[in-house]
Enzyme design. Structure first.
Site, PDB file in Angstrom:
ATOM      1  N   SER A 407      26.710  40.632 -72.570  1.00 43.63           N
ATOM      2  CA  SER A 407      28.147  40.756 -72.487  1.00 43.63           C
ATOM      3  C   SER A 407      28.295  40.483 -70.977  1.00 43.63           C
ATOM      4  O   SER A 407      29.529  40.182 -70.725  1.00 43.63           O
ATOM      5  CB  SER A 407      28.693  42.004 -72.794  1.00 43.63           C
ATOM      6  OG  SER A 407      28.160  42.283 -74.077  1.00 43.63           O
ATOM      7  N   HIS A 428      27.658  34.843 -76.691  1.00 44.55           N
ATOM      8  CA  HIS A 428      28.241  36.077 -76.714  1.00 44.55           C
ATOM      9  C   HIS A 428      28.971  36.432 -78.013  1.00 44.55           C
ATOM     10  O   HIS A 428      30.237  35.945 -78.295  1.00 44.55           O
ATOM     11  CB  HIS A 428      29.084  36.463 -75.439  1.00 44.55           C
ATOM     12  CG  HIS A 428      29.728  37.581 -75.422  1.00 44.55           C
ATOM     13  ND1 HIS A 428      30.790  38.008 -74.690  1.00 44.55           N
ATOM     14  CD2 HIS A 428      29.086  39.052 -75.799  1.00 44.55           C
ATOM     15  CE1 HIS A 428      30.959  39.146 -74.868  1.00 44.55           C
ATOM     16  NE2 HIS A 428      29.976  39.801 -75.386  1.00 44.55           N
ATOM     17  N   GLU A 440      31.838  33.446 -77.372  1.00 37.85           N
ATOM     18  CA  GLU A 440      31.634  32.826 -76.167  1.00 37.85           C
ATOM     19  C   GLU A 440      30.446  32.162 -76.071  1.00 37.85           C
ATOM     20  O   GLU A 440      29.440  32.847 -76.215  1.00 37.85           O
ATOM     21  CB  GLU A 440      31.778  34.009 -75.087  1.00 37.85           C
ATOM     22  CG  GLU A 440      33.345  34.284 -74.620  1.00 37.85           C
ATOM     23  CD  GLU A 440      33.440  35.480 -73.674  1.00 37.85           C
ATOM     24  OE1 GLU A 440      34.465  35.285 -72.744  1.00 37.85           O
ATOM     25  OE2 GLU A 440      32.383  36.315 -73.469  1.00 37.85           O
ATOM     26  N   ASN A 478      35.279  39.950 -70.757  1.00 37.84           N
ATOM     27  CA  ASN A 478      35.233  41.171 -70.422  1.00 37.84           C
ATOM     28  C   ASN A 478      35.365  41.214 -68.897  1.00 37.84           C
ATOM     29  O   ASN A 478      35.921  42.183 -68.314  1.00 37.84           O
ATOM     30  CB  ASN A 478      33.693  41.531 -70.762  1.00 37.84           C
ATOM     31  CG  ASN A 478      33.460  41.968 -72.134  1.00 37.84           C
ATOM     32  OD1 ASN A 478      34.467  42.346 -72.776  1.00 37.84           O
ATOM     33  ND2 ASN A 478      32.027  42.309 -72.571  1.00 37.84           N
TER      34      ASN A 478
END
Ligand code: 3H9
Length: 700
Positions: A407, A428, A440, A478
């Site tokens: 992540s 991801h 992702e 994130n």
């Protein structure tokens, strides 16, 4: 280019054929062509008419690219009414998907025949709209009020067999649709069957109280959304009014929805999702690698969920763990998830078993030797991940794609642990990995084009929505979330409660408020990450002292029954308790913060504008290929309301000058460190340009 609609007489039947790739959308030319076909049929010797389509599908609806442009005659309602008014039987022959205006064309036809594999539906609600060519009036007349409400407010297509059971389709055939449709038309003519006009049926009877109750349910399930509520109004009209009057209610409601910002946001999302799959500068003919066998390393929650995705898509999966105990736990999680799927009616017992059997547990890397793709999903430790990739480099066959589910970690550093960085990529997934739609796809500096192209294609095979991200800490989602989370925590220590923050964000449209998200993810995750950093690198203490204090008391979040909230162990109902308030107040006092009232609009603006400001940096740096990719990430990965079009689209609707002004206000109040305006935001606001304008020519 030839005309998209042709008319021929075959075996004495008029056949209107639509050929408008890719999905036979009802462009102006198609609408005109169908109307011409109907007029020709009215005057010729054909005994009946069949409406059919070339290509992979029946008509998939109105042409969405024409929305927002000046309307051109004939409108679809006029076309559908003309079909219905014809004095010879009209049969719609459905294959693929008959959606929206496409299904309305079929509903205007007197009879409907469908291939067994076909689906029909009225998905307009997903675009913030409602069926606008008689669908809201004809569907309840054929299928009843309840079925019509369910079909139109969910927008979910239903199989031909269910449509037949509901009275929306008359006949279902296994194959040979064209011949079957002609034979059906012949049969109708021979029988002297009537031109069955649904608009001539009486209003569909219903207990009037059902509508208010349905609206109440929608307020929970589709909070704040206009189109579902308007659909109920239209169906209510269909239960009471003759067709022409009901159609006026439908038209007004359709126009109101079409003009709404919600529909603009949802239409943006429709195209954004499809655009995200496209990779700038990548040759469309890039050859793809074959992926049939997949290895997954790590059988924790993420690894188990990831393994399920590939097994669900029919691939063979090897799930690797360090020891039998950990492996056993992972396989148990998978079994539980499949059992849940069976219980919820998502799959049969047999399907669940067959899918589970495609996942083989192992503790031996040698089992990954012939895998086409390996996804590493161990915990976030760069050294550990690099060791694993070194090992994979030794055992995996040449050409295998080596992916990390990290992540945050640097995909380039992970790739550098191998002798084949071109084969390394980030994939991801979002938790729960077998459910969340977003993927992702992280392109490392050395990632080969065919590896990237293969992973984008693979994402579709496992029913994910892929978005390409460049390498940076936290990638797109994130990285932005850090800013959102920081502001949420700052609002908390400055005076808000978890409840006021969550209520403000949920009222605004977020699927879940940030405090509940923190509790769900576990407050210990951030705590552990911070403990691994020297104090000077942990950031602003005001943004983490509260969760850290809660963790040190054993309140880790939902999993321990308490975090920012306390949770009922059985129902998971949550409430804010005195102990949590005491922690918040004590921490504020220790940092010398005088707590104050913070209203919902300040909470929303701080959280959303911090996201947008960072999003601006991400597009300018080229981490995201385009602003709309960020919208896809936030809607499909973070519960951002689709009807607001994602954070970057939302920024344009607010106006970049307004966003910039607000960011500057926050900078002046809260400091440069957290609120320095992104250079692109500052520039575009100064130039009076929107992000959409910039995206159409990013070099300008
Ligand atoms: C409506 O009908 C209103 C009426 O009630 C009233 C009017 C008065 N228009 O999804 P894909 C493009 S509202 C224009 O990747 P799949 C799409 O952008 C409409 N373009 O394929 C893509 O282009 P590109 C109600 C459309 O096989 C390409 O086709 N109908 C439209 O995965 C391939 O699409 C809907 O909401 C359109 N209507 O899925 C149905 N549809 O290649 C919307 C698609 O350049 N469509 N395109 O990126 C879908 O749900 C799916 O496209 C479908 C095929 C299931 C049909």
């Amino acid at each position: 280019m030839g005309a998209p609609v042709s008319y021929d007489v075959v075996d004495g039947m008029g056949v209107i054929s639509i050929d408008n790739p890719p999905v036979n959308a009802l462009s102006h030319a198609v609408r005109s062509g169908i109307l011409d076909g109907i007029r020709t049929a009215a005057d010729d010797a054909s005994a009946a008419v069949v409406i059919r389509c070339e290509g992979r599908t029946f008509i998939a609806g109105a042409d969405i690219t024409e929305f927002g442009k000046p309307p051109k005659d004939p409108w679809l309602p006029e076309v559908v009414d003309a079909i219905e008014a014809l004095d010879k039987p009209v049969v719609a022959a459905i294959h693929g998907t008959a959606l929206g205006g496409g299904f309305e064309v079929a509903l205007g036809s007197h009879y409907r025949i469908a291939l067994k594999s076909a689906k029909v539906g009225l998905p307009e609600v997903k675009l913030g709209l409602l069926p606008g060519a008689g669908g809201t009036q004809r569907t309840p007349r054929l299928a009843g009020v309840q079925a019509a409400l369910d079909l139109m407010t969910s927008g979910a297509p239903i199989p031909a067999s269910s449509a037949e059971a509901a009275g929306l389709v008359d006949r279902v055939v296994d194959d040979g649709l064209d011949a079957a449709a002609l034979a059906y038309a012949r049969e109708l003519v021979d029988e002297g069957a009537a031109c069955r006009r649904t608009s001539e049926l009486p209003p569909s009877s219903a207990d009037p109280s059902i509508f208010a109750e349905y609206k109440r349910q929608l307020e929970r399930r589709a909070h704040g959304q206009l189109a579902p509520q308007k659909i109920v109004d239209c169906v209510e009209a269909a239960s009471r009014l003759p067709f022409p009057e009901g159609s006026i209610v439908e038209r007004e409601a359709f126009m109101a929805c079409m003009a709404s910002p919600q529909s603009a946001g949802l239409r943006h999302m429709f195209f954004a999702e499809r655009e995200a799959a496209k990779i700038n500068g990548l040759d469309k003919s890039t050859p793809l690698r074959e992926v049939a066998k997949v290895g997954v390393i790590g059988a924790g929650t993420m690894g188990s969920g990831i393994a399920m995705n590939f097994a669900n898509a029919g691939m063979q999966v090897y799930l690797l763990e360090v020891n039998d105990d950990a492996l056993g736990r992972g396989l148990e999680t998978i079994a539980k998830n499949y059992a849940g799927g069976v219980k919820r009616g998502k799959m049969s017992e047999e399907q669940a078993l067959a899918t589970r059997e495609r996942i083989t547990g192992t503790t031996d890397y040698a089992d990954l030797a012939d895998a086409d793709l390996v996804v590493e999903a161990v915990f976030e430790d760069l050294g550990l991940k690099q060791d694993i990739f070194e090992r994979l480099d030794e055992v995996c066959k040449p050409g295998a794609i080596l992916a990390t589910n990290t992540s945050y970690q640097d995909v380039n550093k992970i790739a550098a642990a191998t002798s084949r960085p071109a084969d390394v990529i980030g994939l991801h997934f979002f938790s729960p990995a077998h459910i969340m739609k977003l993927l992702e796809v992280v392109r490392g500096d050395a990632t080969a084009d065919d590896v990237l192209a293969t992973c984008m294609k693979l994402a579709k095979a496992i029913r994910k929505i892929p978005v390409v991200s460049g390498v940076c800490y936290g990638f797109i989602g994130n990285r932005m979330l850090q800013h959102y989370g920081r502001e949420a925590n700052l609002c908390l220590i400055e005076g808000a409660t978890p409840e006021t923050i969550d209520t403000a964000m949920q009222q605004w449209g977020m699927a879940m408020g940030p405090m509940r998200v923190f509790d769900l993810a576990g407050l210990d995750v951030g705590y552990k990450a911070r403990q691994g950093l020297p104090p000077e690198e942990r950031g602003d203490p005001r943004a983490f002292v509260i969760p850290d204090a809660l963790v040190e008391m054993g309140r880790l979040g939902q999993k321990t029954g308490a975090g920012l909230y306390t949770y009922d162990p059985d129902t998971r109902d949550y409430r804010f308790d005195a102990e949590s308030l005491e922690v918040i107040e004590t921490q504020a006092k220790e940092l010398g913060i005088e707590r104050r009232e913070i209203d919902a609009s300040e909470i929303v603006d701080r959280l959303i504008f911090s996201l947008i400001n960072e999003g601006m940096r991400i597009v300018e740096e080229g981490i995201a290929q385009r602003p709309s990719d960020i919208d896809v990430v936030y809607v499909y990965g973070y519960g951002f309301p689709a009807w607001r079009g994602g954070p970057m689209f939302y920024a344009d609707t607010v106006g970049l000058d307004e966003v910039y002004k607000r960011v500057c206000e926050f900078r002046d109040r809260f400091g440069e460190e957290n609120w320095a305006p992104a250079p692109l935001l500052e520039r575009l606001a100064g130039e009076g340009r929107s992000l959409a304008e910039w995206a159409s020519d990013p070099s300008s």
